[in-house]
Design an enzyme around this catalytic site. Structure first.
Site, short mmCIF file in Angstrom:
data_model
loop_
_atom_site.label_atom_id
_atom_site.label_comp_id
_atom_site.label_asym_id
_atom_site.label_seq_id
_atom_site.Cartn_x
_atom_site.Cartn_y
_atom_site.Cartn_z
N LYS A 151 0.85 -1.21 0.00
CA LYS A 151 0.00 0.00 0.00
C LYS A 151 0.88 1.25 0.00
O LYS A 151 0.59 2.23 -0.69
CB LYS A 151 -0.95 -0.02 1.21
CG LYS A 151 -2.08 -1.03 1.02
CD LYS A 151 -2.85 -1.36 2.29
CE LYS A 151 -3.80 -2.53 2.03
NZ LYS A 151 -4.47 -3.03 3.24
N GLN A 179 -4.81 -1.84 9.48
CA GLN A 179 -4.62 -3.13 8.81
C GLN A 179 -5.23 -4.27 9.64
O GLN A 179 -4.93 -4.40 10.82
CB GLN A 179 -3.10 -3.37 8.60
CG GLN A 179 -2.78 -4.63 7.82
CD GLN A 179 -3.30 -4.59 6.38
OE1 GLN A 179 -3.20 -3.58 5.70
NE2 GLN A 179 -3.87 -5.70 5.92
N ASP A 215 -11.19 2.70 4.35
CA ASP A 215 -11.61 1.31 4.15
C ASP A 215 -13.13 1.20 4.13
O ASP A 215 -13.67 0.15 3.76
CB ASP A 215 -11.05 0.42 5.27
CG ASP A 215 -9.86 -0.39 4.81
OD1 ASP A 215 -9.64 -0.47 3.58
OD2 ASP A 215 -9.15 -0.94 5.67
#
Ligand code: NDP
Length: 300
Positions: free
Chosen positions: A72, A116, A139
């Site tokens: 990422k 994460q 997200d």
């Protein structure tokens, strides 16, 4: 059998009497999205605005999570997005994670926050995600973001289902009035994708492990999305000839990575199909970059 690349070619919808399904090239579509984001970031910076910033939080030592976060960061750098790396040992209390999220919520250099997953045992992932400011929730997994998505209010949407929608749209598939069937009802993929397909005026059915006669339900689909995490669970009998088949599955086995669709069985009769790897996978990071850019824009 040669596969046609459907990307940019309005060939979707052919029936099984031709050379088989056109291949939906997720790598190419993701690369185009990443270029678009890079150009928009460059234009923004040229106009005097700061580059968007993505803060990542990695808790613990899971090797796969380290690799995901590193990739990422690389993708951010390519697109001109700043990444801000935060790490927390697995033995720290939840309160420390929540305090870090609060700091990042208040930091104007941080446009987006990515926690994460999975978190190590002992952490409450749901509570941590819900602490992220919805304007920075790149997200799209917080309760507020999910609620806004279902209520068709502006929201940052989850990346994998957003990637599925991009693949469908950019392959020239008309969703208005189409029958869409999703196999899988997870919070990460199946449920948010149902909201997005519904918003695009598809008629949506969501299947799961208790669905009766899965093949019969799937065989009605103009657009079939497999997201059940079961290698080759979707076979020829699940697919209407000419249907678009999107395979979200990533299953690692002795033969490498395979999807949830039995590609060899389905490709001859489908109209268009994503490969695994190289289909939905590359789209997730492309959508994360786009969400980070959107989060940096005043209207997001
Ligand atoms: P989950 O395990 O969270 O959910 C799986 C869903 O599939 C559940 O709703 C389950 O039903 C359903 N299911 C399981 N077995 C069957 C079956 N035999 N028939 C019908 N439904 C079934 O998985 P995720 O949604 O997180 O992921 C799905 C797949 O997508 C995985 O392979 C994952 O690796 C992949 N993935 C890929 C991403 C990408 O970037 N390409 C990102 C995220 C995930 P029930 O609810 O009844 O248990």
């Amino acid at each position: 059998m040669g596969l046609t690349n459907v990307y940019g070619v309005p060939g979707w919808g052919r029936h099984g009497d031709g050379p088989g399904a056109a291949l939906i090239d997720g790598k190419a579509i993701a690369a185009e999205m990443r270029r678009e984001v890079g150009e928009a970031v460059a234009a923004r910076v040229a106009g005097g605005a700061p580059a968007p910033g993505l803060a990542t939080i990695l808790v613990g030592d899971d090797p796969a999570s380290h690799l995901y976060v590193a990739s990422k960061h690389r993708a951010c750098a390519e697109a001109g997005i700043e990444s801000i790396d935060h790490r927390l040992p697995a033995d720290r209390p939840q309160a420390e994670l929540l305090a870090l999220i609060e700091d990042l919520n208040a930091d104007p250099a941080v446009s987006g926050i990515l926690l994460q997953l999975p978190l190590p045992a002992g952490f409450d992932a749901g509570a941590a995600i819900d602490r992220i400011d919805p304007r920075k929730d790149v997200d799209g997994l917080s309760t507020l973001s999910v609620g806004r998505l279902w209520r068709s209010q502006p929201a940052l949407a989850p990346c994998t289902p957003s990637g599925v929608m991009e693949l469908i749209h950019r392959s020239g598939c008309e969703l208005e009035g189409a029958t869409a069937v999703i196999v899988g009802r997870s919070e990460l993929v199946g449920k948010p994708l149902a909201a997005m397909l519904l918003a695009a005026n598809a008629t949506v059915t969501v299947c799961h492990s208790r669905t009766r006669d899965l093949a019969a339900v799937c065989a009605r689909a103009d657009v079939l999305v497999a997201a059940c995490g079961q290698p080759a669970a979707i076979g020829r009998e699940h697919v209407k000839p000419g249907a678009m088949v999107i395979d979200v599955g990533i299953n690692r086995g002795p033969d490498g990575v395979v999807g949830d669709v039995d590609f060899a069985a389905v490709q001859p009769i489908a109209g268009a199909i994503t490969p695994v790897p190289g289909g939905v996978g590359p789209m997730t990071i492309a959508c994360l970059l786009r969400n980070t850019l959107r989060a940096a824009e005043p209207a997001a």
